[in-house]
Design an enzyme around this catalytic site. Sequence first.
Site, mmCIF file in Angstrom:
data_model
loop_
_atom_site.group_PDB
_atom_site.id
_atom_site.type_symbol
_atom_site.label_atom_id
_atom_site.label_comp_id
_atom_site.label_asym_id
_atom_site.label_seq_id
_atom_site.Cartn_x
_atom_site.Cartn_y
_atom_site.Cartn_z
ATOM 1 N N PHE A 127 0.861 -1.182 0.000
ATOM 2 C CA PHE A 127 0.000 0.000 0.000
ATOM 3 C C PHE A 127 0.902 1.239 0.000
ATOM 4 O O PHE A 127 1.845 1.325 0.798
ATOM 5 C CB PHE A 127 -0.880 -0.029 1.261
ATOM 6 C CG PHE A 127 -1.982 0.981 1.259
ATOM 7 C CD1 PHE A 127 -3.226 0.664 0.732
ATOM 8 C CD2 PHE A 127 -1.789 2.244 1.792
ATOM 9 C CE1 PHE A 127 -4.261 1.595 0.738
ATOM 10 C CE2 PHE A 127 -2.819 3.180 1.795
ATOM 11 C CZ PHE A 127 -4.055 2.858 1.271
ATOM 12 N N ASP A 199 2.221 -4.881 8.745
ATOM 13 C CA ASP A 199 1.018 -4.066 8.660
ATOM 14 C C ASP A 199 -0.176 -5.017 8.532
ATOM 15 O O ASP A 199 -0.254 -5.800 7.582
ATOM 16 C CB ASP A 199 1.111 -3.119 7.458
ATOM 17 C CG ASP A 199 -0.047 -2.127 7.419
ATOM 18 O OD1 ASP A 199 -1.132 -2.455 7.945
ATOM 19 O OD2 ASP A 199 0.128 -1.037 6.849
ATOM 20 N N TYR A 224 -10.697 0.784 11.175
ATOM 21 C CA TYR A 224 -11.909 1.172 10.437
ATOM 22 C C TYR A 224 -12.241 0.213 9.311
ATOM 23 O O TYR A 224 -13.244 0.391 8.643
ATOM 24 C CB TYR A 224 -11.794 2.609 9.905
ATOM 25 C CG TYR A 224 -10.576 2.923 9.048
ATOM 26 C CD1 TYR A 224 -10.480 2.474 7.748
ATOM 27 C CD2 TYR A 224 -9.533 3.702 9.550
ATOM 28 C CE1 TYR A 224 -9.373 2.788 6.965
ATOM 29 C CE2 TYR A 224 -8.432 4.027 8.787
ATOM 30 C CZ TYR A 224 -8.353 3.559 7.488
ATOM 31 O OH TYR A 224 -7.255 3.863 6.722
ATOM 32 N N LYS A 225 -11.397 -0.792 9.095
ATOM 33 C CA LYS A 225 -11.697 -1.781 8.046
ATOM 34 C C LYS A 225 -12.497 -2.929 8.665
ATOM 35 O O LYS A 225 -13.620 -2.740 9.094
ATOM 36 C CB LYS A 225 -10.395 -2.216 7.380
ATOM 37 C CG LYS A 225 -9.745 -1.049 6.616
ATOM 38 C CD LYS A 225 -8.398 -1.356 6.020
ATOM 39 C CE LYS A 225 -7.899 -0.137 5.238
ATOM 40 N NZ LYS A 225 -6.472 -0.230 4.882
ATOM 41 N N ARG A 373 -12.729 -4.785 -6.578
ATOM 42 C CA ARG A 373 -12.372 -5.424 -5.314
ATOM 43 C C ARG A 373 -13.647 -5.674 -4.499
ATOM 44 O O ARG A 373 -14.461 -4.775 -4.321
ATOM 45 C CB ARG A 373 -11.425 -4.475 -4.577
ATOM 46 C CG ARG A 373 -10.679 -5.069 -3.431
ATOM 47 C CD ARG A 373 -9.601 -4.117 -2.971
ATOM 48 N NE ARG A 373 -10.166 -2.909 -2.360
ATOM 49 C CZ ARG A 373 -9.540 -2.192 -1.428
ATOM 50 N NH1 ARG A 373 -8.331 -2.542 -1.008
ATOM 51 N NH2 ARG A 373 -10.090 -1.106 -0.927
HETATM 52 C C1 LIG Z 1 -5.799 1.029 4.683
HETATM 53 C C2 LIG Z 1 -4.328 0.949 4.769
HETATM 54 C C3 LIG Z 1 -3.580 1.999 5.315
HETATM 55 C C4 LIG Z 1 -4.255 3.275 5.735
HETATM 56 O O1 LIG Z 1 -3.416 4.118 6.423
HETATM 57 P P1 LIG Z 1 -3.998 5.456 7.082
HETATM 58 O O2 LIG Z 1 -2.882 6.037 7.801
HETATM 59 O O3 LIG Z 1 -5.151 5.035 7.948
HETATM 60 O O4 LIG Z 1 -4.521 6.318 5.981
HETATM 61 C C5 LIG Z 1 -2.220 1.834 5.435
HETATM 62 N N1 LIG Z 1 -1.609 0.713 5.030
HETATM 63 C C6 LIG Z 1 -2.305 -0.312 4.491
HETATM 64 C C7 LIG Z 1 -1.581 -1.546 4.074
HETATM 65 C C8 LIG Z 1 -3.671 -0.220 4.338
HETATM 66 O O5 LIG Z 1 -4.367 -1.223 3.795
#
Ligand SMILES: *Cc1c(COP(=O)(O)O)cnc(C)c1O
Length: 412
Positions: A127, A199, A224-225, A373
């Site tokens: 990401f 992560d 939040y996911k 997705r």
């Molecule tokens: C959703 C997601 C994020 C989101 O990071 P924020 O700091 O909350 O914007 C980061 N890394 C991964 C791998 C994600 O899937």
Amino acid sequence: MKTRNDLLKLDALDPLAPLRDLFDLPEGVIYLDGNSLGARPNSALARAGQVIAAEWGHDLIRSWNTAGWFDLPKRLGNRLAPLIGAVEGEVVVTDTTSVNLFKALAAAVQVSTNSGRRVIVTERENFPTDIYMAQGLARWLDDGYQVKLVDSPAQLAASIDADTAVVMLTHVNYRTGRLHDMQAITAHAHAQGALTVWDLAHSAGAVPVDLHGAQADFAVGCTYKYLNGGPGSPAFIWVPARHQAHFSHPLTGWWGHAAPFAMAADFTQVKGIGRALCGTQPIVSLALVESGLEIFEQTSMHAVRQKSLALTDLFIELVEQRCASHPLTLATPRAHAERGSHVSFGHPHGYAVMQALIERGVIGDYREPSLMRFGFTPLYTSYADVWDAVEILRQILDDHAYDTAAARGAVT
Ligand SMILES: *Cc1c(COP(=O)(O)O)cnc(C)c1O
């Protein structure tokens, strides 16, 4: 071939089916985007009312003590810990995933300062914010650190070597849903003398995670996911007891101080997981994380995983049967050991098809390039939902009922 009736029978036997009533989902929506923003637990509304009206409105500043606001990051961290194979006193819910990643990475590279190791290994397919945060830290350290982007999972092991300070990986890939073998990669990294930062953004609440079993070093993730904490709810960071004594990072705010209300001019780091905190938390948003976490206490990650695999298997099978004449390509691994809880299909008009799906109440999302997705959240998705979603997809594709000129919103 399966029929919709077969799936209704599966739903009737599904031990997780009653949990759907704990969520407020609008009529006519099949929500397949819990991997990006989880649905709202019913109890979140009452909790928000309580925080805003009673704790803030009536008790005012006294609530830092009387409502336990000050301890909330730790209390929620303890409640989240069992979902990721962590124990009490090792997790706090705070800040964003990006910021927590910065803290964890900074602490991890610090261990390598005198070793001459200067490489942070990650994947090009990670990401983007994870890559950006690592690049930002490397640039800021200005000490020869660099971020190595590995092009495929197959090249990962060979990319970890005597120059590697930290291996920073996302457990489940946000685009493809590919799941890494955390234990094997961590063992390999350790054998090469490197630390690991994981992560868990697409893992926490989605797949069983055993951080201690894997002997991982640090971890971060979203609430939040799959954890249904609400839009922009604070993230989490895990620092195991064995790393806490030497865990330090540059964001030395007063919440990480041993005695924040002594108001001393010098920073003295608090002992324990509190040192992962920085400043004042967004209490309204933080409090709602509890509504999501308490639902997981009514089931187990084993049960969630069984149903998640059944849902994703079913979705892949039905799409391949019923949409066989269309140019759909599966981007998600078929092997259970390599699959998270979402499924991505490429289509030349993926964005337009997804917009058409959303217009008809099947909410997934779109990721470049051309990937549709679909997230499967066993707490509130039924087998019949999968059937209905595929049927609507089939109709859209058969009728070419999508607009390839559809305008894009700021968020896809
Ligand atoms: C959703 C997601 C994020 C989101 O990071 P924020 O700091 O909350 O914007 C980061 N890394 C991964 C791998 C994600 O899937």
